[in-house]
Design a protein around this motif. Structure first.
Motif, PDB file in Angstrom:
ATOM      1  N   UNK A  58       0.719  -1.347  -0.095  1.00  0.00           N
ATOM      2  CA  UNK A  58       0.022  -0.106  -0.078  1.00  0.00           C
ATOM      3  C   UNK A  58       0.832   1.371   0.039  1.00  0.00           C
ATOM      4  N   UNK A  59       2.110   1.146   0.148  1.00  0.00           N
ATOM      5  CA  UNK A  59       3.151   2.417  -0.043  1.00  0.00           C
ATOM      6  C   UNK A  59       3.851   2.290  -1.338  1.00  0.00           C
ATOM      7  N   UNK A  60       3.635   1.804  -2.166  1.00  0.00           N
ATOM      8  CA  UNK A  60       4.199   1.911  -3.483  1.00  0.00           C
ATOM      9  C   UNK A  60       4.864   0.535  -3.985  1.00  0.00           C
ATOM     10  N   UNK A  61       4.628  -0.499  -3.240  1.00  0.00           N
ATOM     11  CA  UNK A  61       4.876  -1.686  -3.774  1.00  0.00           C
ATOM     12  C   UNK A  61       6.476  -2.028  -3.931  1.00  0.00           C
ATOM     13  N   UNK A  62       6.704  -3.172  -4.463  1.00  0.00           N
ATOM     14  CA  UNK A  62       8.050  -3.378  -4.724  1.00  0.00           C
ATOM     15  C   UNK A  62       8.772  -2.916  -6.221  1.00  0.00           C
ATOM     16  N   UNK A  63       9.962  -2.533  -6.330  1.00  0.00           N
ATOM     17  CA  UNK A  63      10.353  -2.201  -7.662  1.00  0.00           C
ATOM     18  C   UNK A  63       9.795  -1.118  -8.337  1.00  0.00           C
ATOM     19  N   UNK A  64       8.919  -1.464  -9.446  1.00  0.00           N
ATOM     20  CA  UNK A  64       8.433  -0.561 -10.199  1.00  0.00           C
ATOM     21  C   UNK A  64       6.875  -0.721 -10.126  1.00  0.00           C
ATOM     22  N   UNK A  65       6.538  -0.685  -8.815  1.00  0.00           N
ATOM     23  CA  UNK A  65       4.988  -1.031  -8.510  1.00  0.00           C
ATOM     24  C   UNK A  65       4.527  -2.415  -8.511  1.00  0.00           C
ATOM     25  N   UNK A  66       5.467  -3.337  -8.425  1.00  0.00           N
ATOM     26  CA  UNK A  66       5.141  -4.782  -8.315  1.00  0.00           C
ATOM     27  C   UNK A  66       4.487  -5.015  -6.952  1.00  0.00           C
ATOM     28  N   UNK A  67       3.552  -6.026  -6.868  1.00  0.00           N
ATOM     29  CA  UNK A  67       2.873  -6.209  -5.371  1.00  0.00           C
ATOM     30  C   UNK A  67       3.847  -7.369  -5.085  1.00  0.00           C
TER      31      UNK A  67
END
Lengths: 402, 324
Positions: A58-67
């Motif tokens: 919920x705060x931007x996820x991993x790397x390029x927006x991956x969940x």
């Protein structure tokens, strides 16, 4: 063979379901004893891991927006089940790294048989057996809970700081207590202390007078006692006090129980006994961040190892972010870089801050809810310990050991 | 991270575990399928085998007795031998009990073994278990080490299968069937029923110990939780019942099939939302019980029902040589 046909259909359906991860989803294995002897404890630990994952996503996820997706696998606190679970996570789910499993035995089996050969990093939240430190693991096995051996060092420091220079040591002859005692003796001598006597004892004897009178020679100022309260600890304290052999006692968590006060008496023990215990520092800012989120999700933050569960999931996310790719070969090195001790402090819940720091190429030092996670050469943490003394109300009173 | 390569490795692990369970199931088949002995303490004999080889083959450590560093073959043979002796002593006490009482007694005995392994810390490292057990072929590169171990397991399955199959067709096997079907008439025919039952029990337990030894080397670690009855006793029973008791091919089929069902269902359940995935772990256990019920009620003979050896081919000489 109608049945066989059905089985074949089921098998192919399973195969179809499990083809590849969805785009933008990074899988992390979440192994735990979901069923089995410690299932109740694991429920809270898994909840801790889930909350950390929600914070990440919920705060931007991993790397390029991956969940980040936790894939649950049941290690059942049984090495057989854990090896099977590990095989599925590593080979079928193709996870980047694994957090868990819960029990030391399950961890031992899973890492030896599956993840070390496959080169997958494992970060356990609640395995404490010293044998895990000694595995030849190519630096892929980490844990966020302290090995039992660390408590020996914590006690040695405490005794030395209390001004005791000469102590006698006795330990119950089992792996757990012998392990702590060995570390204690080594560390206490390293500090400059003198161990006047060091003797193992067999548990469940009616009396330990002869052992204790031998140990009392040489002028020790206190007895370092590593035993379980029920099988020998209480008897040893009683025998010592009755015969005036020892007056001060230092002990590890095997001695921590209400019945110690009940059977020996608060008056006899007040200011005379110190018992250490693995614990989270409830005053620490990191712990407070975690406890707030955990309570909001309807859990009890004091549940054993729930804070560790949060920490391992958050650390794994940091390691993936640091590695810059969902690449299992890079996780181990990245994990060491985000855990400290150098760098800017990041606490539970501060994912957006951590993500920015990593993007800016700055060093990150995650300080977990359960304690600082500065991994040593074996991938172990020193952990936090509390000390219990008899308080004014005649019950155990706990404070953090600094 | 090639997905196909991953599936292949998972396939190897499925086949390895399935093979180890096939050995266990063949052991149970000698006891239940041939002799009608209801052994509900499989986990105990399995555990003895696992610990024996674990202690004999590991290098020296301060955690448990050992440091013998014996070759694997010694570990396997010693596991079978020691388990055979223990099974004989257990048999002396328990085998006179009728089937359901024998089941209760063997559950108790398995529990005693488990508690001994857990509490005799000096020998077994207690609840912390024996770690760093060597694994055959582990120094080969991936994936060949896994293939190597799978091959070893399959060779053991084949050897045990051939031996047990020969035994089944021999006069010894037919006496066993006679005892199972009608004990008084076997007795009336002059057979020493007690001796035959003892032989079946001991041989079955030795095969179980061999499976335990394979498992210890495969996992590289054993602890008392490895003798938990769910995966080491009840699952084996389900395998035999589903596959077809008294049929050795059925025992092997049941073992592989049920292990695939047990293991692969989690691949599906792990795709559920987290809350459900945790609950689904229990559904897998339920599923095993359900399959047992369905098979017991609808297909009591299992997938491959028992086939009696052809009497016409083996009459004559064999009959006269029959042991009594």
């Amino acid at each position: 063979m109608n049945f066989l046909k059905k089985m074949a259909i089921t098998a192919s359906a399973i195969a179809m379901l499990s083809v590849g991860a969805q785009a933008g989803e990074i899988k992390v294995g979440s192994a735990g004893g979901v069923t089995g002897p410690i299932a109740e404890l694991v429920a809270a630990i898994v909840k801790g891991r889930q909350i950390a994952t929600e914070h990440v996503n919920s705060n931007g996820g991993l790397l390029k927006g991956d969940t980040m997706k936790l894939v649950i696998a049941d290690s059942a606190c049984d090495p057989k089940a854990a090896v099977d679970a590990g095989n599925k996570l590593v080979n079928v789910e193709q996870v980047v790294g694994i957090i868990g499993p819960s029990c030391s035995g399950a961890t031992n089996g899973m890492v030896s048989s599956v993840t070390i050969p496959a080169g997958v990093t494992v970060l356990s939240d609640s395995a404490t057996a010293p044998s895990i430190s000694e595995l030849k693991d190519k630096d892929t096995v980490f844990r966020a809970s302290a090995s039992d051996a660390y408590q020996g060092k914590a006690i040695a420091d405490m005794v030395w700081k209390a001004g005791k220079k000469k102590v006698a040591v006795t330990y119950s002859n089992d792996d757990y207590n012998a392990g702590i005692a060995n570390v204690f003796v080594k560390e206490f001598k390293a500090l400059g202390g003198e161990v006047t006597g060091n003797q193992a004892h067999e548990p469940n004897k009616a009396s330990y007078r002869s052992e204790l009178s031998t140990l009392a020679q040489g002028g020790p100022e206190a007895l370092a006692l590593f035993a379980y309260y029920g099988s020998s600890g209480i008897t040893i304290v009683k025998n010592s006090l009755e015969n005036g052999l020892f007056g001060k006692f230092y002990a590890a968590d095997g001695m921590f129980d209400k019945s110690v006060i009940g059977q020996i008496g608060a008056d006899n023990l007040k200011d005379n006994i110190w018992i250490t215990q693995a614990a989270s520092d409830t005053e620490d800012a990191s712990y407070k961040n975690f406890a707030e989120a955990f309570k909001a999700a309807g859990g009890d933050p004091e549940a054993p190892y729930a804070a560790h569960g949060y920490d391992v999931a958050f650390l794994m996310a940091l390691a993936i972010e640091k590695a810059g790719a969902a690449d299992r070969t890079k996780i181990s090195a990245a994990l060491r870089e985000v855990a400290g001790p150098e760098g800017e402090v990041v606490r539970p819940g501060e994912w957006a801050k951590a993500k920015k720091l990593i993007a800016d190429g700055k060093k990150v030092n995650y300080q977990g809810a359960a304690g600082v996670n500065d991994f040593d050469a074996n991938g172990d943490v020193t952990g936090l310990f509390s000390v219990n003394v008899v308080g004014d109300d005649g019950n155990w009173s706990r404070s953090m050991l600094k | 991270m090639d997905a196909l390569y991953g599936y292949m490795l998972y396939g190897i692990s499925l086949a390895t575990m399935g093979g180890i369970y096939a050995v266990l199931t063949l052991g149970l088949n000698v006891q239940w399928g041939f002799a009608g002995l209801f052994n509900a303490g499989i986990a105990g004999f399995f555990g003895i085998g696992a610990y024996t080889t674990a202690i004999l083959t590991t290098s020296a450590t301060h955690r448990h007795i050992g440091g013998f560093e014996m070759p694997y073959i010694v570990g396997f043979l010693a596991a079978m031998l020691i388990c055979g002796v223990i099974a004989y002593l257990v048999g002396k006490v328990c085998l006179r009990l009728r089937s359901d009482y024998l089941a209760i007694a063997t559950i108790g005995i398995a529990e005693i073994f488990r508690l001994i392994l857990k509490n005799e810390t000096w020998a077994t490292n207690g609840p912390r278990g024996v770690s760093e057990i060597p694994k055959p072929f582990e120094h080969w590169p991936e994936p060949w080490n896994q293939f190597g171990f799978l091959l070893l397991v399959l060779v053991v399955v084949a050897i045990v299968y051939v031996l047990v199959e020969v035994a089944r067709k021999s006069p010894w096997g037919r006496v066993m069937t006679a005892i199972r079907e009608n004990e008084p008439s076997a007795k009336a025919a002059g057979k020493n029923v007690e001796n035959f039952r003892m032989e079946g029990f001991v041989i079955g337990c030795m095969i179980m110990a061999l499976a335990g030894a394979l498992m210890a080397h495969y996992l590289k670690f054993v602890d008392p939780n490895a003798t938990d009855p769910l995966l080491a006793t009840f699952l084996v029973w389900v395998m035999l019942i589903v596959g077809g008791s008294a049929n050795n091919k059925g025992a092997i089929l049941g073992a592989f099939l049920m292990w695939v069902v047990w293991s692969a269902t989690e691949i599906v359940t792990s795709r559920l939302p987290d809350e459900l995935a945790i609950r689904a772990a229990y559904i897998r256990i339920f599923l095993i019980g359900l399959m047992l019920q369905i098979f017991l009620q609808k297909f009591p003979q299992g997938i491959l029902p028992e086939k009696r050896p052809d009497v016409a081919k083996s009459n004559g000489n064999a009959e006269t040589k029959m042991a009594d």
